[in-house]
Motif scaffolding. Sequence first.
Motif, mmCIF file in Angstrom:
data_model
loop_
_atom_site.group_PDB
_atom_site.id
_atom_site.type_symbol
_atom_site.label_atom_id
_atom_site.label_comp_id
_atom_site.label_asym_id
_atom_site.label_seq_id
_atom_site.Cartn_x
_atom_site.Cartn_y
_atom_site.Cartn_z
ATOM 1 N N SER A 1 3.189 -9.704 4.473
ATOM 2 C CA SER A 1 3.005 -8.661 5.483
ATOM 3 C C SER A 1 2.422 -7.408 4.848
ATOM 4 C CB SER A 1 4.349 -8.326 6.144
ATOM 5 O OG SER A 1 5.277 -7.849 5.182
ATOM 6 N N GLU A 2 1.624 -6.688 5.624
ATOM 7 C CA GLU A 2 0.945 -5.498 5.132
ATOM 8 C C GLU A 2 1.626 -4.251 5.696
ATOM 9 O OE1 GLU A 2 -3.327 -5.874 5.839
ATOM 10 O OE2 GLU A 2 -2.952 -8.011 6.237
ATOM 11 N N PRO A 3 2.190 -3.416 4.854
ATOM 12 C CA PRO A 3 2.843 -2.196 5.342
ATOM 13 C C PRO A 3 1.847 -1.255 6.008
ATOM 14 C CG PRO A 3 3.492 -2.689 3.080
ATOM 15 C CD PRO A 3 2.344 -3.588 3.406
ATOM 16 N N ALA A 4 2.324 -0.536 7.021
ATOM 17 C CA ALA A 4 1.494 0.471 7.697
ATOM 18 C C ALA A 4 1.681 1.797 6.972
ATOM 19 C CB ALA A 4 1.893 0.577 9.167
ATOM 20 N N TRP A 5 0.901 1.998 5.901
ATOM 21 C CA TRP A 5 1.121 3.132 5.010
ATOM 22 C C TRP A 5 0.863 4.468 5.681
ATOM 23 C CZ3 TRP A 5 3.714 1.975 0.854
ATOM 24 C CH2 TRP A 5 3.566 0.727 0.244
ATOM 25 N N GLN A 6 0.043 4.521 6.715
ATOM 26 C CA GLN A 6 -0.248 5.796 7.370
ATOM 27 C C GLN A 6 0.402 5.947 8.744
ATOM 28 O OE1 GLN A 6 -3.113 4.292 5.557
ATOM 29 N NE2 GLN A 6 -2.294 5.680 4.006
ATOM 30 N N SER A 7 0.691 4.849 9.422
ATOM 31 C CA SER A 7 1.191 4.943 10.803
ATOM 32 C C SER A 7 2.683 4.675 10.935
ATOM 33 C CB SER A 7 0.424 3.960 11.704
ATOM 34 O OG SER A 7 0.523 2.629 11.217
ATOM 35 N N TRP B 1 7.089 4.177 5.391
ATOM 36 C CA TRP B 1 6.055 3.701 4.478
ATOM 37 C C TRP B 1 5.129 4.846 4.067
ATOM 38 C CZ3 TRP B 1 6.718 -0.498 1.908
ATOM 39 C CH2 TRP B 1 7.371 -1.591 2.478
ATOM 40 N N ALA B 2 4.804 5.711 5.007
ATOM 41 C CA ALA B 2 3.954 6.859 4.679
ATOM 42 C C ALA B 2 4.635 7.761 3.654
ATOM 43 C CB ALA B 2 3.623 7.644 5.951
ATOM 44 N N PHE B 3 5.923 8.016 3.871
ATOM 45 C CA PHE B 3 6.676 8.842 2.931
ATOM 46 C C PHE B 3 6.733 8.161 1.564
ATOM 47 C CE2 PHE B 3 10.286 10.982 1.046
ATOM 48 C CZ PHE B 3 10.166 12.284 1.529
ATOM 49 N N GLY B 4 6.923 6.850 1.565
ATOM 50 C CA GLY B 4 6.978 6.099 0.310
ATOM 51 C C GLY B 4 5.666 6.160 -0.450
ATOM 52 N N SER B 5 4.543 6.117 0.266
ATOM 53 C CA SER B 5 3.249 6.189 -0.419
ATOM 54 C C SER B 5 3.068 7.535 -1.101
ATOM 55 C CB SER B 5 2.112 5.934 0.577
ATOM 56 O OG SER B 5 1.979 7.003 1.501
ATOM 57 N N VAL B 6 3.510 8.607 -0.452
ATOM 58 C CA VAL B 6 3.421 9.940 -1.061
ATOM 59 C C VAL B 6 4.285 10.001 -2.325
ATOM 60 C CG1 VAL B 6 3.885 12.394 -0.727
ATOM 61 C CG2 VAL B 6 2.892 11.052 1.132
ATOM 62 N N VAL B 7 5.484 9.446 -2.252
ATOM 63 C CA VAL B 7 6.384 9.454 -3.411
ATOM 64 C C VAL B 7 5.774 8.669 -4.576
ATOM 65 C CG1 VAL B 7 8.607 8.616 -4.269
ATOM 66 C CG2 VAL B 7 8.486 9.812 -2.086
ATOM 67 N N LEU B 8 5.224 7.488 -4.302
ATOM 68 C CA LEU B 8 4.671 6.656 -5.365
ATOM 69 C C LEU B 8 3.471 7.325 -6.038
ATOM 70 C CD1 LEU B 8 4.881 3.141 -3.674
ATOM 71 C CD2 LEU B 8 6.272 3.993 -5.570
ATOM 72 N N VAL B 9 2.581 7.906 -5.247
ATOM 73 C CA VAL B 9 1.422 8.588 -5.839
ATOM 74 C C VAL B 9 1.874 9.806 -6.631
ATOM 75 C CG1 VAL B 9 -0.719 9.821 -5.323
ATOM 76 C CG2 VAL B 9 -0.151 7.747 -4.063
ATOM 77 N N THR B 10 2.875 10.506 -6.129
ATOM 78 C CA THR B 10 3.387 11.671 -6.849
ATOM 79 C C THR B 10 3.987 11.272 -8.189
ATOM 80 O OG1 THR B 10 3.879 12.790 -4.756
ATOM 81 C CG2 THR B 10 4.950 13.648 -6.728
ATOM 82 N N VAL C 1 0.150 15.313 0.063
ATOM 83 C CA VAL C 1 0.573 15.028 1.437
ATOM 84 C C VAL C 1 -0.584 15.226 2.403
ATOM 85 C CG1 VAL C 1 2.156 15.690 3.275
ATOM 86 C CG2 VAL C 1 2.958 15.662 0.914
ATOM 87 N N PHE C 2 -1.329 16.301 2.218
ATOM 88 C CA PHE C 2 -2.423 16.626 3.142
ATOM 89 C C PHE C 2 -3.490 15.536 3.150
ATOM 90 C CE2 PHE C 2 -6.356 18.836 4.327
ATOM 91 C CZ PHE C 2 -5.960 19.439 5.513
ATOM 92 N N VAL C 3 -3.834 15.030 1.967
ATOM 93 C CA VAL C 3 -4.892 14.022 1.877
ATOM 94 C C VAL C 3 -4.378 12.641 2.279
ATOM 95 C CG1 VAL C 3 -6.478 12.840 0.309
ATOM 96 C CG2 VAL C 3 -6.150 15.306 0.129
ATOM 97 N N LEU C 4 -3.169 12.285 1.826
ATOM 98 C CA LEU C 4 -2.660 10.932 2.072
ATOM 99 C C LEU C 4 -2.250 10.707 3.520
ATOM 100 C CD1 LEU C 4 -0.503 10.379 -1.148
ATOM 101 C CD2 LEU C 4 -2.494 9.029 -0.466
ATOM 102 N N THR C 5 -1.531 11.653 4.105
ATOM 103 C CA THR C 5 -0.968 11.425 5.441
ATOM 104 C C THR C 5 -1.222 12.567 6.416
ATOM 105 O OG1 THR C 5 1.166 12.426 4.874
ATOM 106 C CG2 THR C 5 0.897 10.081 4.403
ATOM 107 N N GLY C 6 -1.604 13.745 5.914
ATOM 108 C CA GLY C 6 -1.772 14.896 6.798
ATOM 109 C C GLY C 6 -0.474 15.378 7.412
ATOM 110 N N GLY C 7 0.653 14.948 6.861
ATOM 111 C CA GLY C 7 1.951 15.334 7.413
ATOM 112 C C GLY C 7 2.493 14.362 8.443
ATOM 113 N N GLY C 8 1.683 13.411 8.861
ATOM 114 C CA GLY C 8 2.115 12.442 9.864
ATOM 115 C C GLY C 8 2.705 11.200 9.240
ATOM 116 N N PRO C 9 3.021 10.201 10.040
ATOM 117 C CA PRO C 9 2.919 10.226 11.511
ATOM 118 C C PRO C 9 4.125 10.920 12.140
ATOM 119 C CG PRO C 9 3.716 8.094 10.752
ATOM 120 C CD PRO C 9 3.444 8.897 9.513
ATOM 121 N N GLN C 10 3.857 11.712 13.157
ATOM 122 C CA GLN C 10 4.895 12.429 13.904
ATOM 123 C C GLN C 10 5.806 13.229 12.967
ATOM 124 O OE1 GLN C 10 6.856 9.377 16.224
ATOM 125 N NE2 GLN C 10 5.211 9.319 17.753
ATOM 126 N N ASP C 11 5.160 13.978 12.048
ATOM 127 C CA ASP C 11 5.862 14.870 11.106
ATOM 128 C C ASP C 11 6.764 14.124 10.128
ATOM 129 O OD1 ASP C 11 4.683 17.138 12.175
ATOM 130 O OD2 ASP C 11 6.314 17.495 13.598
#
Length: 291
Positions: free
Chosen positions: A144-150, A154-163, A231-241
């Motif tokens: 399965s493919e995680p929805a890294w941006q939506s 998962w979005a929060f996890g992607s920010v943590v991993l890149v950081t 955060v700004f580049v990876l997710t823009g603060g989303g989805p839904q804050d």
Amino acid sequence: MRNAARVEARAAYAFVAPTALLLGLFVFLPLAWAVVISLQRTDGFGQGAWIGLDNYARLLGDGRFWRATANTLVFTVVVTPLSIAFGLAAALLLNSALPARPLFRTVLILPMAVSGVATALIGLLFFDENTGVLNSVLASLGLSEPAWQSDGPWAFGSVVLVTLWWRVGFNMLIYLTALQGTDPQLHESAMLDGASWGQRLRHVTVPQLRPATFFLVIINVIYSFQVFDLVFVLTGGGPQDATSVLVTYAYEQGFTQRDQGYAAAVGMVLLVATLAFTAIQWRLNHGRDGD
């Protein structure tokens, strides 16, 4: 003697004056102006209207502000200990007889050579949910493919991993420098006393690294409080804050909503929180040193 002291004092003031001038122009003056703006209602055009502490009172009932605050705290609590622990582990490995140490050191330090925006763009190459390398590999394996941006977690996890990828190299470098400055005789004495590797790490190495750890805790927490570009580049603060942090929320209020007064109030809260944490850590560290 008095003339010599005066000459030395004048020379000292001459050396300090450029730095003090730059700090005044680019740090203290903008900071004072931000405080003034935080007490005004602004719309980005014309003169702001003085409203006193209304912006700060508005923060108390702003659910999005508290969501961004909670995200900032969670991000700090997760990233700071993990990045410091991984940095220490990497430093211990590189300080030992590890083959190809220069290569591994270069790989870990490499992210420090690029900006946060460039790092985030590299992160997108891996974590983009539509065209990212990671999802492509998972799809080829039938997973399965995680929805890294939506999807929020998962979005929060992607920010943590890149950081973590970005911060571990810096922490490793500080720890490696500290390890190379430790007293080897203490380790030799502990080995003669029959101490295991884990016991030497706990009772000899870690106590000698306390100044470096104190420095890294302060630096990493301040960075986590002020994280923006990733955060700004990876997710823009989303989805839904879900990944909105205090700095991205302040940016949105100041440059999207054009409410610079409210954005400045958010910034002042962040500044006070950072100063308070630093003061507490400084007091605790000096208390331990006094003991």
